[in-house]
Design an enzyme around this catalytic site. Structure first.
Site, mmCIF file in Angstrom:
data_model
loop_
_atom_site.group_PDB
_atom_site.id
_atom_site.type_symbol
_atom_site.label_atom_id
_atom_site.label_comp_id
_atom_site.label_asym_id
_atom_site.label_seq_id
_atom_site.Cartn_x
_atom_site.Cartn_y
_atom_site.Cartn_z
ATOM 1 N N HIS A 105 0.854 -1.188 0.000
ATOM 2 C CA HIS A 105 0.000 0.000 0.000
ATOM 3 C C HIS A 105 0.895 1.245 0.000
ATOM 4 O O HIS A 105 1.551 1.546 1.002
ATOM 5 C CB HIS A 105 -0.948 -0.022 1.211
ATOM 6 N N LEU A 106 0.868 1.920 -1.127
ATOM 7 C CA LEU A 106 1.700 3.103 -1.343
ATOM 8 C C LEU A 106 1.514 4.135 -0.222
ATOM 9 O O LEU A 106 0.384 4.386 0.195
ATOM 10 C CB LEU A 106 1.278 3.720 -2.682
ATOM 11 N N HIS A 107 2.605 4.721 0.247
ATOM 12 C CA HIS A 107 2.499 5.795 1.236
ATOM 13 C C HIS A 107 3.719 6.715 1.115
ATOM 14 O O HIS A 107 4.845 6.265 1.053
ATOM 15 C CB HIS A 107 2.366 5.246 2.665
ATOM 16 N N GLN A 108 3.433 7.991 1.050
ATOM 17 C CA GLN A 108 4.491 9.006 0.970
ATOM 18 C C GLN A 108 4.783 9.511 2.381
ATOM 19 O O GLN A 108 3.898 10.023 3.064
ATOM 20 C CB GLN A 108 4.023 10.159 0.091
#
Ligand SMILES: [Zn+2]
Length: 203
Positions: free
Chosen positions: A146-149
């Site tokens: 799950h992409l997270h910046q």
């Protein structure tokens, strides 16, 4: 390059960029491993229910430590902050790579990152930021699916001896209080970035 059967080796100074101090070990045979099984991003459908971002997003803002919800992305406090005030921007969709975002998601993802910086500037006046994404486990992503910046505010002198001698980071404010301060600033500032706050979405 071949000239009359002889191989000519061009000097490295003929090519940009400037030479660095690293040596290279050229191993083209490893490409079969790189392109082989396991290297490509694969949606892991049954991993989704274990995903901490998907789980947090279904909770209330307070319980999920969510500071802001947009149309396609949300801002969440990091439970294990690198520094006080560490926020993350995530898409609602359970995807692991920037390349999997749609254009509207990508646009809101980047704008929300800028909004988060402004929120931090207003709330706690940092002197700088570390911002970045680890994509894939091999690149250091803790939750690779799950992409997270990461958006980590920094202050002059915020690095001290505690992480080195005690493996402990000092956090002068509780996560819940920090979330509250961020949430009200997000609500106040989002419209200045043409972002729509979506306080009831995905609950
Ligand atoms: Zn997820």
């Amino acid at each position: 390059m071949s000239e009359g059967g002889k191989v000519r080796i061009d000097p490295p100074s003929d090519f940009p960029p400037a030479e660095d101090h690293y040596q290279r070990l050229w191993t083209p045979q490893r490409m079969s491993y790189v392109l082989g099984k396991g290297a490509h991003p694969r949606a892991q459908k049954n991993a989704k229910h274990k995903c901490p971002f998907c789980a947090a997003e279904k909770k209330s803002d307070e319980d999920g430590l969510i500071a802001w919800r947009g149309k396609t992305v949300f801002a969440i406090m990091n439970l294990y902050p690198y520094n006080v005030g560490h926020l993350m921007i995530c898409p609602y969709r359970h995807v692991g790579y920037l390349t999997q975002l749609t254009d509207p998601e990508l646009q809101e993802f980047e704008k929300a990152t800028v909004l988060a910086m402004e929120v931090m500037r207003v709330v706690s006046h940092p002197d700088g930021w570390n911002i970045g994404i680890n994509q894939g486990k091999v690149a250091g992503a803790g939750v690779a699916d799950h992409l997270h910046q990461h958006i980590v505010p920094r202050w002059e002198g915020d690095s001290n001896f505690m992480p080195i001698v005690a493996e402990t980071r000092t956090m002068p404010i509780l996560l819940s209080n920090q979330r509250d301060a961020y949430a009200s600033a997000f609500a106040r500032l989002a419209s200045q970035y043409d972002l729509t706050s979506n306080s009831t979405a995905h609950k």
